[in-house]
Every structure is written in structure tokens, then in C-alpha cells.
Scaffold this motif. Structure first.
Motif, PDB file in Angstrom:
ATOM      1  N   PHE A 144      -2.646 -40.199 -24.194  1.00  0.00           N
ATOM      2  CA  PHE A 144      -3.609 -39.467 -23.383  1.00  0.00           C
ATOM      3  C   PHE A 144      -3.154 -39.456 -21.929  1.00  0.00           C
ATOM      4  N   SER A 145      -3.724 -38.540 -21.179  1.00  0.00           N
ATOM      5  CA  SER A 145      -3.439 -38.456 -19.754  1.00  0.00           C
ATOM      6  C   SER A 145      -4.718 -38.745 -18.980  1.00  0.00           C
ATOM      7  N   LEU A 146      -4.566 -39.260 -17.782  1.00  0.00           N
ATOM      8  CA  LEU A 146      -5.702 -39.515 -16.909  1.00  0.00           C
ATOM      9  C   LEU A 146      -5.210 -39.717 -15.485  1.00  0.00           C
ATOM     10  N   THR A 149       0.320 -44.244 -23.668  1.00  0.00           N
ATOM     11  CA  THR A 149       0.229 -44.389 -25.124  1.00  0.00           C
ATOM     12  C   THR A 149      -0.216 -45.805 -25.437  1.00  0.00           C
ATOM     13  N   GLU A 150      -1.337 -45.927 -26.108  1.00  0.00           N
ATOM     14  CA  GLU A 150      -1.885 -47.234 -26.480  1.00  0.00           C
ATOM     15  C   GLU A 150      -2.373 -47.181 -27.926  1.00  0.00           C
ATOM     16  N   VAL A 151      -2.550 -48.343 -28.511  1.00  0.00           N
ATOM     17  CA  VAL A 151      -3.111 -48.459 -29.852  1.00  0.00           C
ATOM     18  C   VAL A 151      -4.494 -49.091 -29.712  1.00  0.00           C
ATOM     19  N   TRP A 152      -5.510 -48.338 -30.105  1.00  0.00           N
ATOM     20  CA  TRP A 152      -6.894 -48.805 -29.999  1.00  0.00           C
ATOM     21  C   TRP A 152      -7.429 -49.113 -31.399  1.00  0.00           C
ATOM     22  N   GLN A 176      -0.871 -52.512 -26.045  1.00  0.00           N
ATOM     23  CA  GLN A 176       0.159 -51.723 -25.385  1.00  0.00           C
ATOM     24  C   GLN A 176       1.290 -51.452 -26.370  1.00  0.00           C
ATOM     25  N   THR A 177       2.091 -50.451 -26.091  1.00  0.00           N
ATOM     26  CA  THR A 177       3.164 -50.066 -27.002  1.00  0.00           C
ATOM     27  C   THR A 177       4.509 -50.171 -26.305  1.00  0.00           C
ATOM     28  N   SER A 178       5.531 -50.310 -27.116  1.00  0.00           N
ATOM     29  CA  SER A 178       6.897 -50.375 -26.573  1.00  0.00           C
ATOM     30  C   SER A 178       7.815 -49.478 -27.392  1.00  0.00           C
TER      31      SER A 178
END
Length: 316
Positions: free
Chosen positions: A269-271, A294-297, A314-316
Motif C-alpha cells: 500500500f501507499s501512504l 509492503t507488510e504482512v497483516w 515486516q517483509t524482506s
């Protein structure tokens, strides 16, 4: 006092490590001020310590939780009791080696020989601590890599590997169905709720509305968010997020534990993420330009109730 060549080398290593670490810490602190603060926080039920499968949205790995109330030996997790790094399951040999180094270092110090017989006094103690820290770091890296590889391989071992994309869930590209065929079926209305929660949580965070957060997230997640807001107040700043837009998302996995449903989704997502001074309104961190995240919720839903946020990774 003349320092030995080995002692000088030791201090050079420390200086280099600090020089590399400090800018990284500052970068993370300034770049990740949104809800969650760039940390991996919360819980995923019995899968808290299992890495979620990769998806097309987040093809890498999700970071392990560094803020969670779940314990590895909690009921429902297939982990034997017994705490501490050296007693962790699957780490017997490596943990024994690290413990052996530690024991040898302590004995060396007791008998005046230092960790490996070459240093004495303060330099010996410092050298021992640095070497132990290095050993622990390397072992943790190796075990985390092995665990992620094992979990991801297991997740893809079964049927249902085809990805069926869906679109039209509000803004952006919406959610795809991900890589798994989950035992819990996630409906289009659920994806709409995930997207709605993404925006509403960021808005409540921006407004510093803890009461609103209590209706959108689990008590554990609210405790972390409230603590982060309190730290912002202590610094005299406020973080403002706006123009949240889902660009892409897909399901990593969904499952049921008793009367509780869980869904883990990857979201890009963007913000607009900026931090301003409370008194003057001066921009402290961030900018007016939108950034992509980019995250995993992970969302949780007691049977018959509404979805709530229970974890961000968080992602890598």
C-alpha cells in the motif's frame, strides 16, 4: 599506557560496528513512523512462531515477531517447555557449542588466562562478550533461516498452488487469493474488511485515538500502538498518515483455532507518512510524497464477531 596490537584491533572492530549500526538505526527510526512503527508486533495464534508462506505480493520472508505476548511454550504450540536460547528446541548441538565457549571463557577468566588465554582484564572481558554475541548472532541467523525454509516448503507441499487473482475490492488492485487453498474460506466481504481496517487503523493512529483503536485491533496490538503514541508525545511530535491506498494484496493463509478465525494477508500500500513537531507544526521526519510499504497483516475474528488486527510483520 601502550595497548597491545590485539587490543587495538578489538577497538577498531567495535568502532566499525558502531559506525555501521548507528546510521541503520537512525534510518529505521525516521522512515518507519506509521502505525506499527516498522516493527513486527502482535500474534498469530498457534502460528506466531511459524513464518507465513510467501505470496506474489510479498515474495520474500516475513520478519519474526519482536514484540509479542505469546510464549514459545504456550499451550497449542508444538514446542516443549524450557526457556532460554541454549535450551531452544532444535538447537542442542549449536547451543551446546555456544555454552561451551561461554564456560571456557569464564573458566579462563577465573584462572587468569582470559577467554582464549591471550587477553587479560577489561580487554579479556570485552573480547569474551563480543565473541559470545557473535556466536549467538550467527546461530540465531542460521536457525531462523532453516525454520523459514522448512515452514515455507511445508506450506507449498500440498495442493492448491495455483494463484487465482481477484480484483475490484475498492481502491487499487484488490486482493488475490494467494498461494494456498486454506481450510478457512475467505470471502470477498472479508477482503473488503481487511482493506477497510488498513485505512481506519492508520487514520485512528494519525488521530491518536486509542479508543477507536480498541474497536479495530486486538488488546495486544492496541497496547503496542498506545505505547508508540506515548513515546511520540514524550518526544513532542505527532505522526500523521494520510492518503492510504491499497495497491495489491493476497492471502498467505487462513485457519481456524477452536472458535477463532485467523487470516494472514500480504498488503502493498501507499501512504503519506510524516512526523511533525507538536508545538510548531514543523516537519521533523517524512514528507508529503507518498511512499510504498509492503507488510504482512494478520487478522483475528471470534466466531460471529468482526475482524480485528492481531499482528503486523515486516517483509524482506
Amino acid at each position: 599506557m601502550n595497548l597491545s596490537q590485539r587490543t587495538r584491533g578489538l577497538f577498531k572492530v567495535i568502532a566499525v560496528a558502531l559506525a555501521l549500526a548507528i546510521p541503520t538505526v537512525l534510518t529505521v527510526a525516521s522512515a518507519d513512523a506509521r502505525a506499527g512503527g516498522g516493527f513486527s508486533s502482535g500474534s498469530r495464534g498457534s502460528r506466531t512462531f511459524a513464518a507465513p508462506p510467501s505470496t506474489s505480493t510479498a515474495p520474500g520472508t516475513a520478519s519474526p515477531f519482536n514484540r509479542t505476548i505469546t510464549q514459545p511454550a504456550s499451550p497449542g504450540l508444538n514446542t516443549p517447555a524450557g526457556g532460554g536460547f541454549f535450551n531452544s528446541p532444535g538447537r542442542g548441538l549449536l547451543g551446546g557449542l555456544a555454552a561451551g565457549f561461554l564456560g571456557a571463557g569464564l573458566l579462563g577468566m577465573l584462572f587468569g588466562g582470559g577467554l582464549f588465554g591471550g587477553l587479560g582484564g577489561f580487554a579479556s572481558l570485552l573480547g569474551m562478550l563480543l565473541q559470545i554475541a557473535l556466536i549467538v548472532f550467527l546461530i540465531r541467523m542460521a536457525m531462523n533461516w532453516w525454520q523459514r525454509r522448512h515452514v515455507t516448503a511445508a506450506a507449498y507441499a500440498g495442493p492448491g498452488q495455483a494463484s487465482t487473482m481477484q480484483s475490484g475490492f475498492g481502491s487499487g488492485l484488490g486482493f488475490g487469493m494467494g498461494s494456498n487453498s486454506p481450510p478457512l474460506e475467505i470471502q470477498p466481504a472479508d477482503y473488503e474488511n481487511f482493506e477497510r481496517l488498513l485505512g481506519e487503523i492508520q487514520q485512528a493512529w494519525s488521530d491518536e485515538d486509542v479508543n477507536r483503536l480498541h474497536t479495530l485491533a486486538s488488546p495486544e496490538m492496541v497496547s503496542y500502538l498506545a505505547r508508540d503514541l506515548e513515546q511520540n508525545r514524550a518526544r513532542g511530535v505527532v505522526n500523521k498518515t494520510s492518503n492510504v491506498k491499497l495497491l495489491q494484496g493476497d492471502l498467505a493463509e487462513a485457519w481456524r483455532e477452536g472458535n477463532t478465525d485467523y487470516a494472514t494477508v500480504a498488503m502493498r500500500f501507499s501512504l503519506v507518512d510524516k512526523t511533525i513537531d507538536r508545538a510548531s507544526g514543523r516537519l521533523v521526519e517524512g514528507s508529503e510524497a507518498p511512499t510504498e510499504i509492503t507488510e504482512v497483516w494478520t487478522f483475528v475474528r471470534p466466531r460471529g464477531s468482526n475482524w480485528e488486527l492481531s499482528g503486523i510483520q515486516q517483509t524482506s
